[in-house]
Design a protein around this motif. Structure first.
Motif, PDB file in Angstrom:
ATOM      1  N   TYR A  27       0.847  -1.181  -0.113  1.00 53.88           N
ATOM      2  CA  TYR A  27      -0.342   0.244  -0.039  1.00 53.88           C
ATOM      3  C   TYR A  27       0.412   1.806  -0.279  1.00 53.88           C
ATOM      4  O   TYR A  27       0.416   2.417   0.016  1.00 53.88           O
ATOM      5  CB  TYR A  27      -1.196  -0.063   1.111  1.00 53.88           C
ATOM      6  CG  TYR A  27      -0.712   0.426   2.519  1.00 53.88           C
ATOM      7  CD1 TYR A  27      -0.369   1.372   3.085  1.00 53.88           C
ATOM      8  CD2 TYR A  27       0.048  -1.116   2.898  1.00 53.88           C
ATOM      9  CE1 TYR A  27       0.345   1.662   4.169  1.00 53.88           C
ATOM     10  CE2 TYR A  27       0.438  -0.874   4.694  1.00 53.88           C
ATOM     11  CZ  TYR A  27       0.851   0.202   4.624  1.00 53.88           C
ATOM     12  OH  TYR A  27       1.206   0.579   6.123  1.00 53.88           O
ATOM     13  N   THR A  28       2.519   1.200  -0.631  1.00 58.51           N
ATOM     14  CA  THR A  28       2.927   2.135  -0.690  1.00 58.51           C
ATOM     15  C   THR A  28       2.607   3.529  -1.373  1.00 58.51           C
ATOM     16  O   THR A  28       1.715   3.229  -2.477  1.00 58.51           O
ATOM     17  CB  THR A  28       4.485   1.923  -1.063  1.00 58.51           C
ATOM     18  OG1 THR A  28       4.931   1.209  -0.133  1.00 58.51           O
ATOM     19  CG2 THR A  28       5.219   3.324  -1.101  1.00 58.51           C
ATOM     20  N   GLY A  29       2.072   4.434  -1.065  1.00 60.49           N
ATOM     21  CA  GLY A  29       1.715   5.461  -1.014  1.00 60.49           C
ATOM     22  C   GLY A  29       0.599   5.912  -1.086  1.00 60.49           C
ATOM     23  O   GLY A  29      -0.335   7.085  -2.080  1.00 60.49           O
ATOM     24  N   LEU A  30      -0.252   5.462  -0.673  1.00 61.43           N
ATOM     25  CA  LEU A  30      -1.853   5.691  -0.588  1.00 61.43           C
ATOM     26  C   LEU A  30      -2.025   6.088   0.426  1.00 61.43           C
ATOM     27  O   LEU A  30      -1.628   6.078   1.584  1.00 61.43           O
ATOM     28  CB  LEU A  30      -2.333   3.956  -0.061  1.00 61.43           C
ATOM     29  CG  LEU A  30      -3.916   3.399  -0.329  1.00 61.43           C
ATOM     30  CD1 LEU A  30      -4.248   4.223  -1.922  1.00 61.43           C
ATOM     31  CD2 LEU A  30      -4.068   2.839  -0.458  1.00 61.43           C
ATOM     32  N   LYS A  31      -2.579   7.247   0.043  1.00 64.26           N
ATOM     33  CA  LYS A  31      -3.082   8.145   1.454  1.00 64.26           C
ATOM     34  C   LYS A  31      -4.305   7.830   2.614  1.00 64.26           C
ATOM     35  O   LYS A  31      -4.909   6.488   2.662  1.00 64.26           O
ATOM     36  CB  LYS A  31      -4.019   9.637   1.073  1.00 64.26           C
ATOM     37  CG  LYS A  31      -2.703  10.530   0.379  1.00 64.26           C
ATOM     38  CD  LYS A  31      -3.229  11.263  -0.615  1.00 64.26           C
ATOM     39  CE  LYS A  31      -2.452  12.039  -1.768  1.00 64.26           C
ATOM     40  NZ  LYS A  31      -3.059  13.044  -2.565  1.00 64.26           N
ATOM     41  N   ASP A  33      -6.995   8.811   3.933  1.00 65.08           N
ATOM     42  CA  ASP A  33      -8.171   8.815   3.111  1.00 65.08           C
ATOM     43  C   ASP A  33      -8.395   7.635   2.155  1.00 65.08           C
ATOM     44  O   ASP A  33      -9.793   6.930   2.729  1.00 65.08           O
ATOM     45  CB  ASP A  33      -8.479  10.318   2.759  1.00 65.08           C
ATOM     46  CG  ASP A  33      -7.930  10.047   1.798  1.00 65.08           C
ATOM     47  OD1 ASP A  33      -7.050   9.957   1.706  1.00 65.08           O
ATOM     48  OD2 ASP A  33      -9.044  10.865   0.903  1.00 65.08           O
ATOM     49  N   GLN A  34      -7.667   7.722   1.200  1.00 65.08           N
ATOM     50  CA  GLN A  34      -7.930   6.553   0.882  1.00 65.08           C
ATOM     51  C   GLN A  34      -7.364   4.977   0.894  1.00 65.08           C
ATOM     52  O   GLN A  34      -8.351   4.260   0.772  1.00 65.08           O
ATOM     53  CB  GLN A  34      -6.980   6.385  -0.540  1.00 65.08           C
ATOM     54  CG  GLN A  34      -7.142   7.874  -1.786  1.00 65.08           C
ATOM     55  CD  GLN A  34      -5.367   7.795  -2.361  1.00 65.08           C
ATOM     56  OE1 GLN A  34      -4.827   7.461  -2.072  1.00 65.08           O
ATOM     57  NE2 GLN A  34      -5.589   8.772  -2.740  1.00 65.08           N
ATOM     58  N   PHE A  35      -6.993   5.116   2.343  1.00 57.04           N
ATOM     59  CA  PHE A  35      -6.918   3.721   3.012  1.00 57.04           C
ATOM     60  C   PHE A  35      -8.109   3.921   3.508  1.00 57.04           C
ATOM     61  O   PHE A  35      -9.048   1.875   3.867  1.00 57.04           O
ATOM     62  CB  PHE A  35      -6.230   3.743   3.718  1.00 57.04           C
ATOM     63  CG  PHE A  35      -5.335   2.153   4.250  1.00 57.04           C
ATOM     64  CD1 PHE A  35      -4.462   0.938   3.318  1.00 57.04           C
ATOM     65  CD2 PHE A  35      -5.386   2.157   5.281  1.00 57.04           C
ATOM     66  CE1 PHE A  35      -4.100   0.175   3.796  1.00 57.04           C
ATOM     67  CE2 PHE A  35      -5.211   0.354   5.236  1.00 57.04           C
ATOM     68  CZ  PHE A  35      -4.622  -0.531   5.097  1.00 57.04           C
ATOM     69  N   SER A  36      -8.637   4.109   4.164  1.00 56.45           N
ATOM     70  CA  SER A  36      -9.913   4.265   5.045  1.00 56.45           C
ATOM     71  C   SER A  36     -11.119   4.299   3.800  1.00 56.45           C
ATOM     72  O   SER A  36     -12.041   3.008   4.076  1.00 56.45           O
ATOM     73  CB  SER A  36     -10.348   5.401   5.353  1.00 56.45           C
ATOM     74  OG  SER A  36      -9.324   6.082   6.467  1.00 56.45           O
ATOM     75  N   GLU A  37     -10.754   4.059   2.704  1.00 56.62           N
ATOM     76  CA  GLU A  37     -12.287   4.372   1.527  1.00 56.62           C
ATOM     77  C   GLU A  37     -11.906   2.554   1.264  1.00 56.62           C
ATOM     78  O   GLU A  37     -13.249   2.096   1.194  1.00 56.62           O
ATOM     79  CB  GLU A  37     -12.115   4.735   0.469  1.00 56.62           C
ATOM     80  CG  GLU A  37     -12.929   4.705  -0.760  1.00 56.62           C
ATOM     81  CD  GLU A  37     -14.197   4.948  -0.531  1.00 56.62           C
ATOM     82  OE1 GLU A  37     -15.293   4.211  -0.771  1.00 56.62           O
ATOM     83  OE2 GLU A  37     -14.645   6.177   0.296  1.00 56.62           O
ATOM     84  N   LEU A  38     -10.494   2.035   1.171  1.00 58.83           N
ATOM     85  CA  LEU A  38     -10.248   0.803   0.911  1.00 58.83           C
ATOM     86  C   LEU A  38     -10.922   0.033   1.710  1.00 58.83           C
ATOM     87  O   LEU A  38     -11.520  -1.113   1.246  1.00 58.83           O
ATOM     88  CB  LEU A  38      -9.243   0.252   0.785  1.00 58.83           C
ATOM     89  CG  LEU A  38      -8.599  -0.741   0.191  1.00 58.83           C
ATOM     90  CD1 LEU A  38      -9.453  -1.377  -0.933  1.00 58.83           C
ATOM     91  CD2 LEU A  38      -7.128  -0.876  -0.069  1.00 58.83           C
ATOM     92  N   GLN A 100      -4.675   3.361  -8.429  1.00 55.52           N
ATOM     93  CA  GLN A 100      -3.565   2.831  -8.889  1.00 55.52           C
ATOM     94  C   GLN A 100      -2.598   2.313  -7.966  1.00 55.52           C
ATOM     95  O   GLN A 100      -1.448   2.232  -8.100  1.00 55.52           O
ATOM     96  CB  GLN A 100      -2.885   4.120  -9.744  1.00 55.52           C
ATOM     97  CG  GLN A 100      -2.142   4.609 -10.984  1.00 55.52           C
ATOM     98  CD  GLN A 100      -3.711   5.163 -11.233  1.00 55.52           C
ATOM     99  OE1 GLN A 100      -4.532   6.309 -10.168  1.00 55.52           O
ATOM    100  NE2 GLN A 100      -4.862   4.958 -12.541  1.00 55.52           N
ATOM    101  N   LYS A 101      -3.495   1.864  -6.799  1.00 47.33           N
ATOM    102  CA  LYS A 101      -3.050   1.553  -5.126  1.00 47.33           C
ATOM    103  C   LYS A 101      -3.763   0.668  -4.893  1.00 47.33           C
ATOM    104  O   LYS A 101      -5.046   1.809  -4.717  1.00 47.33           O
ATOM    105  CB  LYS A 101      -2.146   2.403  -4.466  1.00 47.33           C
ATOM    106  CG  LYS A 101      -0.843   3.249  -4.977  1.00 47.33           C
ATOM    107  CD  LYS A 101      -0.600   4.038  -4.617  1.00 47.33           C
ATOM    108  CE  LYS A 101       0.720   5.328  -4.908  1.00 47.33           C
ATOM    109  NZ  LYS A 101       0.805   5.548  -6.233  1.00 47.33           N
TER     110      LYS A 101
END
Length: 169
Positions: A27-31, A33-38, A100-101
């Motif tokens: 998950y390198t580079g994932l913000k 808020d994006q990680f929470s969305e995932l 892209q991540k």
């Protein structure tokens, strides 16, 4: 190993034992808020995403009796769940297409190691319910054909008798 670390490894091992699949992603580079969305999207499919230390994952997988997934490097997140792997794979594929991540490195499905490309292929499969319906249709088809063939001689005889009676009338 210190008791705190042993407890973490035992927790990961327990989760791996309960899950029919394990997907490993970088998950390198994932913000945040994006990680929470995932995580939210995966939760809807009965899966969860956890950040784990590579050494802890290696040890927990070994203790759980899972096959070796190879070299683990970078920031690792695991996706596990209690339902179908295809649903989680579909979410990961769509999320990766959007952001892209994360990059899915490897997985374990039914105690077999699968590559990232194989996980993408799993994501392209129809839903479990659709596959079951297709299987049921394929199983019913020969039985329907057999019943039709067995009824055909009687139907043919009935048609001949009906035509003869109509001709005599």
């Amino acid at each position: 190993m210190r008791p705190e670390k042993a407890s973490i490894v035992e927790d990961i091992q327990a989760k791996l034992n309960l899950s029919p699949f394990l997907l490993v992603a970088d998950y390198t580079g994932l913000k945040v808020d994006q990680f929470s969305e995932l995580r939210n999207r995966l939760a809807g499919a009965g899966a969860e995403c956890k950040v784990v230390k590579n050494t802890f994952l290696r040890r927990a997988a070994k203790d759980a009796g899972l096959p070796d997934v190879g070299e683990l490097k970078g920031q690792t997140a695991i996706i596990i769940g209690d339902k179908d792997v295809a649903a989680a794979a579909k979410i990961l594929k769509s999320f990766t297409a959007e952001f892209q991540k994360p990059i899915v490195k490897v997985g374990v499905v039914d105690r077999m190691v699968v590559s990232g490309d194989q996980i993408k292929a799993i994501a392209d499969l129809p839903a479990r319910e659709v596959l079951l319906a297709q299987l049921l249709g394929m199983l019913q088809s020969p039985a329907q054909t057999l019943v039709r063939l067995l009824n055909e001689p009687a139907s043919a005889l009935a048609r001949v008798l009906k035509a003869k009676s109509e001709k005599e009338s």
